[in-house]
Scaffold this active site. Sequence first.
Site, PDB file in Angstrom:
ATOM      1  N   GLU A 195       4.819  -7.499 -81.524  1.00 44.06           N
ATOM      2  CA  GLU A 195       5.979  -6.474 -81.212  1.00 44.06           C
ATOM      3  C   GLU A 195       5.221  -5.426 -80.352  1.00 44.06           C
ATOM      4  O   GLU A 195       6.111  -4.836 -79.267  1.00 44.06           O
ATOM      5  CB  GLU A 195       6.526  -5.665 -82.722  1.00 44.06           C
ATOM      6  N   ASP A 252      10.708 -19.640 -81.488  1.00 45.53           N
ATOM      7  CA  ASP A 252      11.333 -19.407 -80.038  1.00 45.53           C
ATOM      8  C   ASP A 252      10.396 -19.277 -79.009  1.00 45.53           C
ATOM      9  O   ASP A 252      10.373 -20.044 -78.003  1.00 45.53           O
ATOM     10  CB  ASP A 252      12.483 -18.475 -80.071  1.00 45.53           C
ATOM     11  N   GLU A 283      20.014 -12.694 -76.508  1.00 45.07           N
ATOM     12  CA  GLU A 283      19.618 -13.786 -76.062  1.00 45.07           C
ATOM     13  C   GLU A 283      20.845 -14.546 -75.369  1.00 45.07           C
ATOM     14  O   GLU A 283      20.549 -15.229 -74.196  1.00 45.07           O
ATOM     15  CB  GLU A 283      19.267 -14.580 -77.048  1.00 45.07           C
ATOM     16  N   THR A 316       9.440 -11.856 -73.072  1.00 49.58           N
ATOM     17  CA  THR A 316      10.295 -12.080 -74.009  1.00 49.58           C
ATOM     18  C   THR A 316      11.301 -10.824 -74.423  1.00 49.58           C
ATOM     19  O   THR A 316      12.135 -10.950 -75.286  1.00 49.58           O
ATOM     20  CB  THR A 316       9.738 -12.678 -75.026  1.00 49.58           C
TER      21      THR A 316
END
Length: 625
Positions: free
Chosen positions: A215, A356, A524, A611
């Site tokens: 993170e 993912d 997303e 991401t």
Amino acid sequence: MSSRSLPYSTQDLHYDNAKFRHRSPLKVITQSLVTSRIRYSCGSCSTGKFLMLFMLVGWTYLIAIKSSNGSAISILSNGSVVEKQQYVKEGVGRLRKIWRKPPRLPPQLPPDEAKNISSSLEKQKMFWISRQEKVKDAFIHAWSGYRKYAMGYDELMPLSRRGIDGLGGLGATVVDSLDTAIIMGADDIISEAVTWIDKQLRERIEKKGQVNLFETTIRVLGGLLSAYHLSGDTGTTSDNGRSELFLEIAKNLADRLLSAFTSSPTEIPFSDVILHDYSAHAAPDGLSSTSEASTLQLEFNYLSKISGDAKYGSTAMKVLEHFRTLPKVEGLVPIYINPHSGQFHGDNIRLGSRGDSYYEYLIKVWIQGRNIDNQLNYLREMYEQAMKGLRNLLVRKSIPKGLVFVGELPYGSKGHFSPKMDHLVCFLPGTLALGATKGITKKKAMAQNLLTPDDLENLKLAEDLAKTCFEMYAVTSTGLAPEIAYFHIEGDFEEGLDGGNKSSDYISDIIIRHNDRHNLLRPETVESLFVLHRITGDPKYREWGWQIFEAFEKYTKVDSGGYTSLDDVTRIPPSKRDKMETFFLGETLKYLYLLFGDDDVLPLDKYVFNTEAHPLPIFESKDAA
């Protein structure tokens, strides 16, 4: 088809296609007379026809003689054969100009019609710019709530009007939002964010305790690196000073994050880092998420490039090199890995949480570095193998309407198939499209014959999945997607768990269980809409994005500032969760803004988004020097 593959006859060799082959002026005259059924026989030729032919030949000769202003006399008196030949050529050339048909011009629209089309295109552009401005207004509103009630905290709780630290206390919203503000030109927000980073972030990094490696890398390190690049692009002294500030803090943070790698007995890093003492340890269960360990490389590679210190990229890349050696199921991998053994743990295979971005970074890290390092080709091969496995093992269609979705294998390839699909999986359409064309448009890739059969299949799957992801929004009463959806397949259906929008064509295809009905303002789907619009040019992706944005505005906006997550998207009014995730400003609103804007802003063949939607430049061949 190549002409060498076509059969031909003897007759083909003497085919005289007068439309395409060059003809002399005399031959033109002759063929014209023949087509008028004039026979070349003295016995049948009338006096009038003979005189007409004689006059035409004479006229041709006179044109040739008189066209050079006396040069014929000079040429004849010199008696030079070469000069005579040159003279004849000049005369014939002038004759050709007379006989040649005027060039065929491309069709042109009448001036009024051309003007109307130009005006229509300009109106369309202004229409989408106005929608862009609406997204910018939303970003400013979200930031205003954070600034008033939670400045310096990781996240805003907009309903209770206070801040919360859930990501280590590094002011994650400030750094996650900064490049969005730069892209939008929100100068006041840029100034506020830079001031806080300068005065607060360095000290917090040096004094804070535990943070999550993944993170912190994607949000804080990624945000600093993107801001470094975007600020440096302006070339102004003040922005160059900001860039150096961002780079200095990024290196300080990354040096501490490296302890997650150096503390582990294998190439797989520990998940948690203690910033103030440069130490790290495994999660309480001793495991690392596959996606978390493999979603660090874009950031560390770029830091090595701009700092000149190879240690960041080389350390992070060892993780992917290790993954290369591990056993897989048709390219697919379990969602947990043990940093103590370096081996996968369990059999659960999915492209939702914990799985993912492993697949996302395989292709993106290759795209980032392929121009300067051909040894990265193994990443593209791993990605392509995984996508084949995905199509073979995880892709299904719902009933009765046939939505294409990606399910899960909770117990591996030998266990049962689960028709469960996280909203997180909606990153996949964008990644598939990016992997197919490498960031250029589909039209250009097709024209240059760059797409393989697998690329075309992946691009088709990308568009099908994007449709499904949008319908996960449209099927609910609020027009916002749940965190998780199940799909109706043969032998697996649950009554009474629809999305609430009875007018949806897919009300019977999508199942939403009670515990999965929340919406966290996730990015997303709009991420994939942005990428697909850039690559295909299909306007429907913009329209879908606008519908999603309007639903966010209607049901999640908080008047006092900020936007809130929802507890249940199937009911109106929806119950609320009192949390504004950092990625709403860092990703969701950024992708919507770019979706409605010009394609030449952060083009996908020049930039790769991490991401967390932080754009980083693709390395050019000159960077290898």
